[in-house]
Design a protein around this motif. Sequence first.
Motif, PDB file in Angstrom:
ATOM      1  N   VAL A   1      86.762  39.422  52.904  1.00 59.42           N
ATOM      2  CA  VAL A   1      87.584  40.449  53.570  1.00 59.42           C
ATOM      3  C   VAL A   1      89.008  40.445  53.001  1.00 59.42           C
ATOM      4  O   VAL A   1      89.538  41.486  52.618  1.00 59.42           O
ATOM      5  CB  VAL A   1      87.568  40.249  55.105  1.00 59.42           C
ATOM      6  CG1 VAL A   1      88.551  41.188  55.774  1.00 59.42           C
ATOM      7  CG2 VAL A   1      86.169  40.490  55.654  1.00 59.42           C
TER       8      VAL A   1
ATOM      9  N   TYR B   1      75.536  50.861  45.275  1.00 55.90           N
ATOM     10  CA  TYR B   1      76.424  49.744  45.618  1.00 55.90           C
ATOM     11  C   TYR B   1      76.465  49.552  47.141  1.00 55.90           C
ATOM     12  O   TYR B   1      76.386  48.429  47.645  1.00 55.90           O
ATOM     13  CB  TYR B   1      77.833  50.010  45.068  1.00 55.90           C
ATOM     14  CG  TYR B   1      78.750  48.820  45.198  1.00 55.90           C
ATOM     15  CD1 TYR B   1      78.757  47.815  44.248  1.00 55.90           C
ATOM     16  CD2 TYR B   1      79.602  48.696  46.309  1.00 55.90           C
ATOM     17  CE1 TYR B   1      79.576  46.705  44.386  1.00 55.90           C
ATOM     18  CE2 TYR B   1      80.421  47.591  46.454  1.00 55.90           C
ATOM     19  CZ  TYR B   1      80.412  46.598  45.481  1.00 55.90           C
ATOM     20  OH  TYR B   1      81.222  45.501  45.622  1.00 55.90           O
TER      21      TYR B   1
ATOM     22  N   LYS C   1      75.234  46.454  49.404  1.00 51.77           N
ATOM     23  CA  LYS C   1      76.181  45.765  50.296  1.00 51.77           C
ATOM     24  C   LYS C   1      75.626  45.721  51.729  1.00 51.77           C
ATOM     25  O   LYS C   1      75.684  44.683  52.388  1.00 51.77           O
ATOM     26  CB  LYS C   1      77.548  46.433  50.253  1.00 51.77           C
ATOM     27  CG  LYS C   1      78.604  45.599  50.948  1.00 51.77           C
ATOM     28  CD  LYS C   1      79.970  45.670  50.308  1.00 51.77           C
ATOM     29  CE  LYS C   1      80.800  46.799  50.805  1.00 51.77           C
ATOM     30  NZ  LYS C   1      82.203  46.645  50.364  1.00 51.77           N
TER      31      LYS C   1
ATOM     32  N   HIS D   1      72.922  43.256  51.780  1.00 50.66           N
ATOM     33  CA  HIS D   1      73.528  41.928  51.616  1.00 50.66           C
ATOM     34  C   HIS D   1      74.015  41.419  52.985  1.00 50.66           C
ATOM     35  O   HIS D   1      73.726  40.283  53.386  1.00 50.66           O
ATOM     36  CB  HIS D   1      74.694  42.059  50.633  1.00 50.66           C
ATOM     37  CG  HIS D   1      75.466  40.798  50.382  1.00 50.66           C
ATOM     38  ND1 HIS D   1      74.892  39.661  49.853  1.00 50.66           N
ATOM     39  CD2 HIS D   1      76.783  40.492  50.574  1.00 50.66           C
ATOM     40  CE1 HIS D   1      75.822  38.729  49.738  1.00 50.66           C
ATOM     41  NE2 HIS D   1      76.972  39.195  50.175  1.00 50.66           N
ATOM     42  N   ILE D   2      74.697  42.276  53.730  1.00 51.87           N
ATOM     43  CA  ILE D   2      75.232  41.857  55.038  1.00 51.87           C
ATOM     44  C   ILE D   2      74.082  41.589  56.020  1.00 51.87           C
ATOM     45  O   ILE D   2      74.109  40.607  56.779  1.00 51.87           O
ATOM     46  CB  ILE D   2      76.235  42.897  55.589  1.00 51.87           C
ATOM     47  CG1 ILE D   2      77.447  42.971  54.654  1.00 51.87           C
ATOM     48  CG2 ILE D   2      76.689  42.550  56.999  1.00 51.87           C
ATOM     49  CD1 ILE D   2      78.399  44.113  54.932  1.00 51.87           C
TER      50      ILE D   2
ATOM     51  N   LEU E   1      81.832  31.693  45.586  1.00 47.49           N
ATOM     52  CA  LEU E   1      80.596  31.159  45.001  1.00 47.49           C
ATOM     53  C   LEU E   1      80.500  29.643  45.192  1.00 47.49           C
ATOM     54  O   LEU E   1      79.408  29.115  45.402  1.00 47.49           O
ATOM     55  CB  LEU E   1      80.483  31.540  43.517  1.00 47.49           C
ATOM     56  CG  LEU E   1      80.178  33.020  43.273  1.00 47.49           C
ATOM     57  CD1 LEU E   1      80.134  33.336  41.790  1.00 47.49           C
ATOM     58  CD2 LEU E   1      78.859  33.425  43.932  1.00 47.49           C
TER      59      LEU E   1
ATOM     60  N   LEU F   1      80.630  29.901  57.091  1.00 43.28           N
ATOM     61  CA  LEU F   1      80.587  31.339  57.411  1.00 43.28           C
ATOM     62  C   LEU F   1      82.002  31.900  57.546  1.00 43.28           C
ATOM     63  O   LEU F   1      82.334  32.937  56.967  1.00 43.28           O
ATOM     64  CB  LEU F   1      79.797  31.553  58.714  1.00 43.28           C
ATOM     65  CG  LEU F   1      79.743  32.978  59.252  1.00 43.28           C
ATOM     66  CD1 LEU F   1      78.905  33.862  58.328  1.00 43.28           C
ATOM     67  CD2 LEU F   1      79.140  33.015  60.649  1.00 43.28           C
TER      68      LEU F   1
ATOM     69  N   MET G   1      86.268  35.444  44.383  1.00 42.51           N
ATOM     70  CA  MET G   1      84.817  35.415  44.181  1.00 42.51           C
ATOM     71  C   MET G   1      84.384  34.042  43.667  1.00 42.51           C
ATOM     72  O   MET G   1      83.361  33.496  44.090  1.00 42.51           O
ATOM     73  CB  MET G   1      84.407  36.517  43.210  1.00 42.51           C
ATOM     74  CG  MET G   1      82.928  36.528  42.863  1.00 42.51           C
ATOM     75  SD  MET G   1      81.850  36.644  44.305  1.00 42.51           S
ATOM     76  CE  MET G   1      81.882  38.383  44.623  1.00 42.51           C
TER      77      MET G   1
ATOM     78  N   VAL H   1      83.764  32.007  54.049  1.00 41.01           N
ATOM     79  CA  VAL H   1      83.213  33.016  53.124  1.00 41.01           C
ATOM     80  C   VAL H   1      83.559  34.434  53.599  1.00 41.01           C
ATOM     81  O   VAL H   1      83.975  35.282  52.806  1.00 41.01           O
ATOM     82  CB  VAL H   1      81.687  32.826  52.940  1.00 41.01           C
ATOM     83  CG1 VAL H   1      81.088  33.974  52.150  1.00 41.01           C
ATOM     84  CG2 VAL H   1      81.409  31.514  52.229  1.00 41.01           C
ATOM     85  N   VAL H   2      83.407  34.685  54.908  1.00 42.33           N
ATOM     86  CA  VAL H   2      83.715  36.031  55.409  1.00 42.33           C
ATOM     87  C   VAL H   2      85.203  36.338  55.203  1.00 42.33           C
ATOM     88  O   VAL H   2      85.566  37.435  54.769  1.00 42.33           O
ATOM     89  CB  VAL H   2      83.298  36.190  56.894  1.00 42.33           C
ATOM     90  CG1 VAL H   2      83.857  37.465  57.491  1.00 42.33           C
ATOM     91  CG2 VAL H   2      81.780  36.197  57.012  1.00 42.33           C
TER      92      VAL H   2
HETATM   93  C1  HEM Z   1      75.030  34.564  45.953  1.00 38.04           C
HETATM   94  C2  HEM Z   1      76.128  34.538  46.637  1.00 38.04           C
HETATM   95  C3  HEM Z   1      76.965  35.760  46.933  1.00 38.04           C
HETATM   96  C4  HEM Z   1      77.517  36.658  46.072  1.00 38.04           C
HETATM   97  C5  HEM Z   1      77.425  36.675  44.557  1.00 38.04           C
HETATM   98  C6  HEM Z   1      78.192  37.664  46.874  1.00 38.04           C
HETATM   99  C7  HEM Z   1      78.825  38.770  46.380  1.00 38.04           C
HETATM  100  C8  HEM Z   1      79.376  39.786  47.133  1.00 38.04           C
HETATM  101  C9  HEM Z   1      79.973  40.991  46.629  1.00 38.04           C
HETATM  102  C10 HEM Z   1      80.110  41.343  45.167  1.00 38.04           C
HETATM  103  C11 HEM Z   1      80.374  41.731  47.689  1.00 38.04           C
HETATM  104  C12 HEM Z   1      81.041  43.092  47.650  1.00 38.04           C
HETATM  105  C13 HEM Z   1      82.545  42.967  47.820  1.00 38.04           C
HETATM  106  C14 HEM Z   1      83.187  44.312  48.038  1.00 38.04           C
HETATM  107  O1  HEM Z   1      82.604  45.352  47.736  1.00 38.04           O
HETATM  108  O2  HEM Z   1      84.341  44.323  48.519  1.00 38.04           O
HETATM  109  C15 HEM Z   1      80.039  41.001  48.871  1.00 38.04           C
HETATM  110  C16 HEM Z   1      80.295  41.441  50.143  1.00 38.04           C
HETATM  111  C17 HEM Z   1      80.145  40.670  51.261  1.00 38.04           C
HETATM  112  N1  HEM Z   1      79.621  39.387  51.316  1.00 38.04           N
HETATM  113 FE1  HEM Z   1      78.826  38.378  49.755  1.00 38.04          FE
HETATM  114  N2  HEM Z   1      78.065  37.331  48.200  1.00 38.04           N
HETATM  115  C18 HEM Z   1      77.318  36.173  48.282  1.00 38.04           C
HETATM  116  C19 HEM Z   1      76.983  35.490  49.433  1.00 38.04           C
HETATM  117  C20 HEM Z   1      77.515  35.784  50.681  1.00 38.04           C
HETATM  118  C21 HEM Z   1      77.393  34.960  51.846  1.00 38.04           C
HETATM  119  C22 HEM Z   1      76.655  33.636  51.905  1.00 38.04           C
HETATM  120  C23 HEM Z   1      78.077  35.587  52.856  1.00 38.04           C
HETATM  121  C24 HEM Z   1      78.293  35.133  54.274  1.00 38.04           C
HETATM  122  C25 HEM Z   1      78.495  33.900  54.619  1.00 38.04           C
HETATM  123  C26 HEM Z   1      78.601  36.822  52.336  1.00 38.04           C
HETATM  124  C27 HEM Z   1      79.303  37.742  53.073  1.00 38.04           C
HETATM  125  C28 HEM Z   1      79.684  38.963  52.610  1.00 38.04           C
HETATM  126  C29 HEM Z   1      80.256  40.016  53.438  1.00 38.04           C
HETATM  127  C30 HEM Z   1      80.505  39.935  54.950  1.00 38.04           C
HETATM  128  C31 HEM Z   1      80.546  41.091  52.594  1.00 38.04           C
HETATM  129  C32 HEM Z   1      81.138  42.448  52.973  1.00 38.04           C
HETATM  130  C33 HEM Z   1      82.641  42.433  52.731  1.00 38.04           C
HETATM  131  C34 HEM Z   1      83.306  43.783  52.826  1.00 38.04           C
HETATM  132  O3  HEM Z   1      82.705  44.808  52.530  1.00 38.04           O
HETATM  133  O4  HEM Z   1      84.494  43.791  53.214  1.00 38.04           O
HETATM  134  N3  HEM Z   1      78.264  36.896  51.005  1.00 38.04           N
HETATM  135  N4  HEM Z   1      79.429  39.798  48.514  1.00 38.04           N
END
Ligand code: HEM
Length: 187
Positions: A148, A8, A12, A15-16, A97, A140, A93, A143-144
């Motif tokens: 958070v 996971y 993550k 992903h970032i 999306l 941005l 979420m 979404v951020v």
């Molecule tokens: C296909 C689209 C997306 C999906 C399904 C998705 C899904 C997720 C999921 C499940 C997490 C984990 C949340 C957690 O563990 O707390 C996450 C974390 C994150 N996502 Fe996305 N995300 C997507 C697109 C994006 C985009 C486009 C951005 C930025 C503009 C983004 C920024 C972040 C950030 C910064 C985190 C880390 C948050 C944290 O750990 O506090 N995501 N995302």
Amino acid sequence: MTIPPEAYLWFKSLHIIGVVVWFAGLFYLVRLFIYHVEANEYPPDQREAFFKQYTLMEKRLANIITTPGMILTVSMACGLLIIQPSWLSEKWMQIKLLFVSFLLLYHFYCYRIMSKIQSKDFNWTGRQLRILNELPTLLLVVVVMLVVFKNNFPTNAATWLIVGLVIFMALSIQFYARYRRLKKEEA
Ligand code: HEM
């Protein structure tokens, strides 16, 4: 097969990283479009050389940085959701999306602009493109903040103050850039 618990965190992290690469590409791509359309103001003998160079830079940036960044972001997000599908039933979420789908539309719209500029069938001004370039910043921020704060998205006075400051800074940068452009044109 059992998924190791650290998977996971790997998803993550990647992903970032994907998000950073994707946005770097999106921001710079539209900036290149601005330079490209403004090259129309150059003397005709120089114009073609600039067009050629910007065309090459745009194609490389879009295909080597921006799109791979988008693919990394989305594929790693799918990994996160496969490990933790319960995120999908959360309100934050679902809203995230929605905003991500706007971002994907913006991404593909940039490709459309790129092909129109390159076939010299594009009549937007640099100013209109500058305004368009503000859109991913807005997405941005939203979404951020959603990832958070999750379901506790802040709506208090302090939040609006911060939002106001961010907008003020963005507008100041725009006005300063415009002032510099006008000064340059005067000189
Ligand atoms: C296909 C689209 C997306 C999906 C399904 C998705 C899904 C997720 C999921 C499940 C997490 C984990 C949340 C957690 O563990 O707390 C996450 C974390 C994150 N996502 Fe996305 N995300 C997507 C697109 C994006 C985009 C486009 C951005 C930025 C503009 C983004 C920024 C972040 C950030 C910064 C985190 C880390 C948050 C944290 O750990 O506090 N995501 N995302």
